[in-house]
Design a protein around this motif. Structure first.
Motif, PDB file in Angstrom:
ATOM      1  N   LYS A   1      62.552   8.265 -15.581  1.00  0.00           N
ATOM      2  CA  LYS A   1      62.967   7.955 -16.949  1.00  0.00           C
ATOM      3  C   LYS A   1      62.672   6.518 -17.349  1.00  0.00           C
ATOM      4  CE  LYS A   1      66.689  11.356 -17.453  1.00  0.00           C
ATOM      5  NZ  LYS A   1      68.140  11.546 -17.732  1.00  0.00           N
ATOM      6  N   ILE A   2      62.669   5.624 -16.380  1.00  0.00           N
ATOM      7  CA  ILE A   2      62.353   4.221 -16.621  1.00  0.00           C
ATOM      8  C   ILE A   2      61.281   3.813 -15.616  1.00  0.00           C
ATOM      9  CG2 ILE A   2      64.668   3.709 -17.500  1.00  0.00           C
ATOM     10  CD1 ILE A   2      65.316   2.436 -14.791  1.00  0.00           C
ATOM     11  N   PRO A   3      60.604   2.672 -15.835  1.00  0.00           N
ATOM     12  CA  PRO A   3      59.575   2.240 -14.886  1.00  0.00           C
ATOM     13  C   PRO A   3      60.110   2.183 -13.457  1.00  0.00           C
ATOM     14  CG  PRO A   3      59.475   0.909 -16.862  1.00  0.00           C
ATOM     15  CD  PRO A   3      60.709   1.756 -16.991  1.00  0.00           C
ATOM     16  N   THR A   4      59.428   2.853 -12.553  1.00  0.00           N
ATOM     17  CA  THR A   4      59.903   3.009 -11.183  1.00  0.00           C
ATOM     18  C   THR A   4      58.739   2.917 -10.207  1.00  0.00           C
ATOM     19  OG1 THR A   4      61.682   4.484 -11.942  1.00  0.00           O
ATOM     20  CG2 THR A   4      61.164   4.514  -9.595  1.00  0.00           C
ATOM     21  N   ASN A   5      58.961   2.193  -9.130  1.00  0.00           N
ATOM     22  CA  ASN A   5      57.950   2.064  -8.076  1.00  0.00           C
ATOM     23  C   ASN A   5      58.410   2.702  -6.781  1.00  0.00           C
ATOM     24  OD1 ASN A   5      55.578   0.302  -8.887  1.00  0.00           O
ATOM     25  ND2 ASN A   5      57.294  -0.969  -9.575  1.00  0.00           N
ATOM     26  N   GLY A   6      57.509   3.417  -6.144  1.00  0.00           N
ATOM     27  CA  GLY A   6      57.656   3.705  -4.733  1.00  0.00           C
ATOM     28  C   GLY A   6      56.949   2.598  -3.977  1.00  0.00           C
ATOM     29  N   PHE A   7      57.044   2.628  -2.656  1.00  0.00           N
ATOM     30  CA  PHE A   7      56.411   1.607  -1.840  1.00  0.00           C
ATOM     31  C   PHE A   7      55.762   2.241  -0.610  1.00  0.00           C
ATOM     32  CE2 PHE A   7      60.024  -0.394  -3.989  1.00  0.00           C
ATOM     33  CZ  PHE A   7      59.403  -1.468  -4.626  1.00  0.00           C
ATOM     34  N   VAL A   8      54.639   1.678  -0.191  1.00  0.00           N
ATOM     35  CA  VAL A   8      54.016   2.062   1.077  1.00  0.00           C
ATOM     36  C   VAL A   8      53.921   0.816   1.941  1.00  0.00           C
ATOM     37  CG1 VAL A   8      52.022   3.069   2.234  1.00  0.00           C
ATOM     38  CG2 VAL A   8      52.672   3.878  -0.046  1.00  0.00           C
ATOM     39  N   ILE A   9      54.503   0.893   3.120  1.00  0.00           N
ATOM     40  CA  ILE A   9      54.444  -0.198   4.088  1.00  0.00           C
ATOM     41  C   ILE A   9      53.435   0.204   5.153  1.00  0.00           C
ATOM     42  CG2 ILE A   9      55.747  -1.583   5.744  1.00  0.00           C
ATOM     43  CD1 ILE A   9      58.276  -0.857   4.119  1.00  0.00           C
ATOM     44  N   ARG A  10      52.400  -0.598   5.329  1.00  0.00           N
ATOM     45  CA  ARG A  10      51.307  -0.245   6.246  1.00  0.00           C
ATOM     46  C   ARG A  10      51.109  -1.327   7.308  1.00  0.00           C
ATOM     47  NH1 ARG A  10      48.226   3.873   3.962  1.00  0.00           N
ATOM     48  NH2 ARG A  10      48.372   4.066   1.678  1.00  0.00           N
ATOM     49  N   GLU A  11      51.006  -0.888   8.542  1.00  0.00           N
ATOM     50  CA  GLU A  11      50.506  -1.773   9.580  1.00  0.00           C
ATOM     51  C   GLU A  11      49.010  -1.945   9.380  1.00  0.00           C
ATOM     52  OE1 GLU A  11      53.184  -0.788  13.510  1.00  0.00           O
ATOM     53  OE2 GLU A  11      51.513   0.553  13.049  1.00  0.00           O
ATOM     54  N   LYS A  12      48.506  -3.146   9.623  1.00  0.00           N
ATOM     55  CA  LYS A  12      47.064  -3.342   9.615  1.00  0.00           C
ATOM     56  C   LYS A  12      46.490  -2.844  10.942  1.00  0.00           C
ATOM     57  CE  LYS A  12      46.742  -7.147   6.326  1.00  0.00           C
ATOM     58  NZ  LYS A  12      46.300  -8.543   6.094  1.00  0.00           N
ATOM     59  N   PRO A  13      45.213  -2.431  10.931  1.00  0.00           N
ATOM     60  CA  PRO A  13      44.602  -1.970  12.184  1.00  0.00           C
ATOM     61  C   PRO A  13      44.775  -3.012  13.289  1.00  0.00           C
ATOM     62  CG  PRO A  13      43.161  -1.505  10.334  1.00  0.00           C
ATOM     63  CD  PRO A  13      44.286  -2.337   9.788  1.00  0.00           C
ATOM     64  N   LYS A  14      45.134  -2.537  14.464  1.00  0.00           N
ATOM     65  CA  LYS A  14      45.420  -3.442  15.568  1.00  0.00           C
ATOM     66  C   LYS A  14      44.160  -3.717  16.381  1.00  0.00           C
ATOM     67  CE  LYS A  14      50.034  -1.452  15.755  1.00  0.00           C
ATOM     68  NZ  LYS A  14      51.006  -0.662  16.534  1.00  0.00           N
ATOM     69  N   GLU A  15      44.091  -4.918  16.943  1.00  0.00           N
ATOM     70  CA  GLU A  15      42.952  -5.271  17.781  1.00  0.00           C
ATOM     71  C   GLU A  15      42.901  -4.393  19.024  1.00  0.00           C
ATOM     72  OE1 GLU A  15      43.302  -9.405  18.726  1.00  0.00           O
ATOM     73  OE2 GLU A  15      42.117 -10.001  16.978  1.00  0.00           O
ATOM     74  N   ARG A  16      41.691  -4.189  19.522  1.00  0.00           N
ATOM     75  CA  ARG A  16      41.528  -3.463  20.765  1.00  0.00           C
ATOM     76  C   ARG A  16      42.093  -4.291  21.927  1.00  0.00           C
ATOM     77  NH1 ARG A  16      38.150   0.840  20.350  1.00  0.00           N
ATOM     78  NH2 ARG A  16      37.614   0.770  22.566  1.00  0.00           N
ATOM     79  N   LYS A  17      42.352  -3.644  23.050  1.00  0.00           N
ATOM     80  CA  LYS A  17      42.934  -4.322  24.202  1.00  0.00           C
ATOM     81  C   LYS A  17      41.882  -4.514  25.287  1.00  0.00           C
ATOM     82  CE  LYS A  17      47.559  -2.373  23.460  1.00  0.00           C
ATOM     83  NZ  LYS A  17      48.646  -1.538  24.064  1.00  0.00           N
ATOM     84  N   MET A  18      41.821  -5.727  25.819  1.00  0.00           N
ATOM     85  CA  MET A  18      40.890  -6.008  26.912  1.00  0.00           C
ATOM     86  C   MET A  18      41.325  -5.283  28.182  1.00  0.00           C
ATOM     87  SD  MET A  18      38.451  -7.977  25.804  1.00  0.00           S
ATOM     88  CE  MET A  18      37.731  -8.415  27.382  1.00  0.00           C
TER      89      MET A  18
END
Length: 305
Positions: A143-160
């Motif tokens: 009924k009024i301006p409304t936001n949902g949200f997406v919280i994202r991890e950034k791609p993680k570095e590979r492991k040696m």
């Protein structure tokens, strides 16, 4: 720190003895985030062991009272507990003025800085970003301006790999590039291949929060393939017309959004006080999307594949 969500409040507009007004506490990439802050949220935080001073970011979806009436009290308590760290509040346009006026009337002078980021509720945008995570908005249909949200991890570095560190051609300056997936051509012309010397890290995960909204397929591109979707399910199919009139969703409609968005898991909340629990919501949703569960206050779950 784990990517984890704790449900502080799962009721729609009217809180009950079992369900408080909407609020969620999210930890992601060493950031502590509060999503919405209905009346009584600070009491729920105490009840479920969430420390006030850990909060870095507060996200407010829209200016209906059951999503922000607890905010001024929470800020005042933070002051009384001696907070001095800066706080970011991402919120609808107009909320900063409301907060300032309430604090002034209540003679509460905050001893910490607040950075307000105001939203229109009309556009999808990235509203927060650091080296490990980002937060995006999802314009919802209400009924009024409304936001949902997406919280994202950034791609993680590979492991040696441990044995890779003992490679005769390995140098310290190569390690960061190899972990980023780059191949290295050494001075002698030899090639060190990232895929042969490193292992993939766990996939980056994401959490989408969509409350309050009518059924809206327009949000699907913004939540496509998220790990976990929390979607409001104020009503069951019995009250489908009421959902339409109030611009809310039924559990079955939430499941249809989850199915089309190809999410991994669906959690249902923002239940009307007319329902004692969410069992019927869950049953109706599972007819469309099997990996569904309704939430209850105090529930915690990990956002992981």
């Amino acid at each position: 720190m784990k990517f984890e969500v704790t449900i502080l409040g799962s009721s729609a507009a009217l809180p009950t003895l079992q369900r408080n007004s909407t609020a969620q506490f999210v930890t992601c990439c060493n950031r502590s985030i509060l999503i919405d802050c209905g009346e009584g949220t600070q009491m729920q935080m105490r009840k479920f062991g969430v420390r006030f001073q850990r909060l870095d970011i507060i996200l407010i979806s829209h200016l209906h009272g059951d999503h922000f009436f607890g905010l001024v009290g929470l800020l005042s308590t933070m002051r009384l507990l001696g907070r001095d760290a800066k706080l970011t509040i991402i919120c609808p346009k107009g909320l900063p003025e409301i907060i300032v006026q309430q604090l002034e009337v209540g003679h509460a002078q905050l001893d910490f800085d607040i950075r307000f980021i105001e939203l229109t509720g009309k556009e999808h945008e990235v509203v927060y970003e650091d080296k490990s995570m980002l937060i995006e908005t999802v314009p919802l249909k209400h009924k009024i301006p409304t936001n949902g949200f997406v919280i994202r991890e950034k791609p993680k570095e590979r492991k040696m790999r441990k044995e890779s560190l003992e490679h005769p051609l390995m140098k310290v300056e190569y390690i960061h590039r190899l972990k980023k997936g780059e191949d290295i051509v050494t001075e002698s012309g030899d090639v060190l291949k990232s895929l042969e010397l490193t292992d993939a890290s766990k996939p980056a995960c994401s959490y989408a929060y969509c409350s309050d909204t009518a059924y809206a397929e327009k949000i699907i591109p913004f939540i496509k393939d998220v790990t976990v979707l929390y979607h409001e399910a104020t009503f069951t199919e019995q009250h489908r017309e009421l959902a339409k009139a109030t611009m809310h969703s039924t559990a079955k409609q939430a499941a249809e959004i989850a199915r089309q968005a190809n999410v991994s898991r669906l959690y249902l909340g923002h239940l009307s006080a007319r329902y004692a629990d969410g069992k019927q919501h869950e049953e109706e949703a599972k007819e469309v999307f099997s990996n569904t569960i309704y939430v209850e206050d105090g529930m915690s779950f990990l956002v992981e594949n």
